[in-house]
Design a protein around this motif. Structure first.
Motif, PDB file in Angstrom:
ATOM      1  N   SER A 161       0.897  -0.641  -0.255  1.00 17.14           N
ATOM      2  CA  SER A 161      -0.278  -0.406  -0.138  1.00 17.14           C
ATOM      3  C   SER A 161       0.856   0.937   0.005  1.00 17.14           C
ATOM      4  O   SER A 161       0.408   2.637  -0.817  1.00 17.14           O
ATOM      5  CB  SER A 161      -1.529  -0.151   1.412  1.00 17.14           C
ATOM      6  OG  SER A 161      -1.849  -1.431   0.716  1.00 17.14           O
ATOM      7  N   SER A 199       1.492   3.773  -2.832  1.00 12.13           N
ATOM      8  CA  SER A 199       1.316   5.891  -2.491  1.00 12.13           C
ATOM      9  C   SER A 199       2.061   6.241  -3.348  1.00 12.13           C
ATOM     10  O   SER A 199       1.623   7.846  -3.530  1.00 12.13           O
ATOM     11  CB  SER A 199       0.734   5.442  -1.527  1.00 12.13           C
ATOM     12  OG  SER A 199       0.591   7.094  -0.266  1.00 12.13           O
ATOM     13  N   ARG A 222      -9.861  -0.765  -6.019  1.00  7.67           N
ATOM     14  CA  ARG A 222     -10.915  -0.328  -5.495  1.00  7.67           C
ATOM     15  C   ARG A 222     -10.808   1.277  -5.665  1.00  7.67           C
ATOM     16  O   ARG A 222     -11.318   2.542  -5.537  1.00  7.67           O
ATOM     17  CB  ARG A 222     -10.950  -0.582  -3.835  1.00  7.67           C
ATOM     18  CG  ARG A 222     -11.882  -0.106  -2.756  1.00  7.67           C
ATOM     19  CD  ARG A 222     -12.001  -0.113  -1.730  1.00  7.67           C
ATOM     20  NE  ARG A 222     -12.943   0.814  -0.813  1.00  7.67           N
ATOM     21  CZ  ARG A 222     -12.569   2.093  -0.062  1.00  7.67           C
ATOM     22  NH1 ARG A 222     -11.591   2.254  -0.121  1.00  7.67           N
ATOM     23  NH2 ARG A 222     -13.505   2.279   0.522  1.00  7.67           N
ATOM     24  N   TYR A 223      -9.281   2.069  -5.561  1.00  8.86           N
ATOM     25  CA  TYR A 223      -8.957   3.899  -5.250  1.00  8.86           C
ATOM     26  C   TYR A 223      -9.402   4.265  -6.892  1.00  8.86           C
ATOM     27  O   TYR A 223     -10.010   5.296  -7.138  1.00  8.86           O
ATOM     28  CB  TYR A 223      -7.660   3.549  -5.255  1.00  8.86           C
ATOM     29  CG  TYR A 223      -6.601   5.506  -5.506  1.00  8.86           C
ATOM     30  CD1 TYR A 223      -7.257   6.122  -4.704  1.00  8.86           C
ATOM     31  CD2 TYR A 223      -6.767   5.277  -6.957  1.00  8.86           C
ATOM     32  CE1 TYR A 223      -7.187   7.276  -4.835  1.00  8.86           C
ATOM     33  CE2 TYR A 223      -6.257   7.017  -7.130  1.00  8.86           C
ATOM     34  CZ  TYR A 223      -6.406   8.348  -6.550  1.00  8.86           C
ATOM     35  OH  TYR A 223      -6.096   8.913  -6.734  1.00  8.86           O
ATOM     36  N   TRP A 224      -9.357   3.077  -7.926  1.00  8.73           N
ATOM     37  CA  TRP A 224      -9.759   3.766  -9.880  1.00  8.73           C
ATOM     38  C   TRP A 224     -11.234   3.290  -9.006  1.00  8.73           C
ATOM     39  O   TRP A 224     -12.042   4.716 -10.086  1.00  8.73           O
ATOM     40  CB  TRP A 224      -8.816   3.021 -10.210  1.00  8.73           C
ATOM     41  CG  TRP A 224      -7.473   3.613 -10.428  1.00  8.73           C
ATOM     42  CD1 TRP A 224      -6.523   3.116  -9.877  1.00  8.73           C
ATOM     43  CD2 TRP A 224      -6.699   4.991 -10.909  1.00  8.73           C
ATOM     44  NE1 TRP A 224      -4.951   4.152  -9.757  1.00  8.73           N
ATOM     45  CE2 TRP A 224      -5.627   4.793 -10.314  1.00  8.73           C
ATOM     46  CE3 TRP A 224      -7.365   6.015 -11.449  1.00  8.73           C
ATOM     47  CZ2 TRP A 224      -5.057   6.003 -10.498  1.00  8.73           C
ATOM     48  CZ3 TRP A 224      -6.871   7.381 -11.751  1.00  8.73           C
ATOM     49  CH2 TRP A 224      -5.539   7.018 -11.799  1.00  8.73           C
ATOM     50  N   ASN A 257     -12.997   6.334  -7.709  1.00 11.35           N
ATOM     51  CA  ASN A 257     -12.386   7.790  -8.498  1.00 11.35           C
ATOM     52  C   ASN A 257     -13.237   7.664 -10.316  1.00 11.35           C
ATOM     53  O   ASN A 257     -12.887   8.405 -10.871  1.00 11.35           O
ATOM     54  CB  ASN A 257     -11.202   8.043  -8.896  1.00 11.35           C
ATOM     55  CG  ASN A 257     -10.076   8.310  -7.843  1.00 11.35           C
ATOM     56  OD1 ASN A 257     -10.642  10.100  -7.314  1.00 11.35           O
ATOM     57  ND2 ASN A 257      -9.890   8.146  -6.842  1.00 11.35           N
TER      58      ASN A 257
END
Length: 225
Positions: free
Chosen positions: A14, A18, A33-35, A38
């Motif tokens: 992670s 980052s 998940r992050y994208w 977004n």
């Protein structure tokens, strides 16, 4: 140029993602998940690791439909009956992407085992026990052997192409080595390197916060009385 992290989880995956994100690199972590949050169209409604797994199984380029991304971290998914470990497909990834670089992120094995066993409040270990039929000690012994085997296999595979692999010990390897390894194609910003807290540190912080909250409550009650 693509970058693949092919070490195990609980080795700062992670934190690595980052740093790449903050350096302006389109970096994917786990199922994406992050994208997804977004709204990236290539990830919305899809599990990235399942996409890669199915591409490889069908003989398609591993990153088909995911070409917009340049770095991939924590390439596994172990939920809902799936146990996908795309980081083990380093040979296929190396053949599909001849210019790619590979990061074998690692740490001291005993600390890694302790961290992995506590991952997600112990659920990761429990799922491994359920999946393998082994007890806690059996899973830990298997993980310890797997740790050694995987490191040996990766380093043997890249022995004739050392320029494509960086063994990155998250506790001892200077971050400037990683910057040189992915440069000049990727302008990594070392100031964004900040390893995440270990489960022990997180637990201690949580316990400290609970103690502080309890003290505050006692003080408020005393004043009210």
């Amino acid at each position: 140029m693509k970058v693949f992290q092919i070490g195990f989880n609980k080795c700062a995956a992670s934190a690595l993602q980052s740093m790449f994100l903050k350096s302006g690199v389109r970096a994917l972590h786990g199922p994406g998940r992050y994208w997804r949050l977004n709204g990236h169209p290539a990830v919305t409604g899809r599990n990235v690791q399942l996409v890669i797994h199915r591409n490889i199984a069908a003989g398609r380029p591993a990153l088909e439909s995911l070409e917009d991304f340049d770095a991939f971290f924590d390439m596994e998914f172990s939920q809902h009956g799936w146990n996908i470990e795309n980081y083990r497909e380093f040979g296929t990834l190396a053949q599909d992407y001849p210019d790619a670089r590979f990061i074998l992120n690692t740490r001291e094995k005993a600390a890694w085992l302790h961290s992995r066993a506590r991952h997600n409040d112990g659920l990761y270990l429990k799922h491994a026990m359920d999946r393998t039929g082994l007890g806690r000690r059996g899973v830990l012994d298997y993980w310890a052997d797997d740790f050694d085997r995987h490191h040996e296999m990766v380093q043997d595979y890249f022995r004739d192409r050392p320029d494509r692999l960086l063994v990155f010990d998250i506790d001892t390897t200077p971050i400037r080595r990683l910057k040189r390894f992915v440069g000049p194609e990727i302008d990594l910003k070392p100031r964004h390197w900040k390893p995440a807290r270990t489960p022990d540190e997180a637990a201690e912080a949580k316990a400290g916060k609970s103690t502080e909250q309890a003290a505050d409550s006692t003080e408020r009650n005393a004043r009210a009385a």
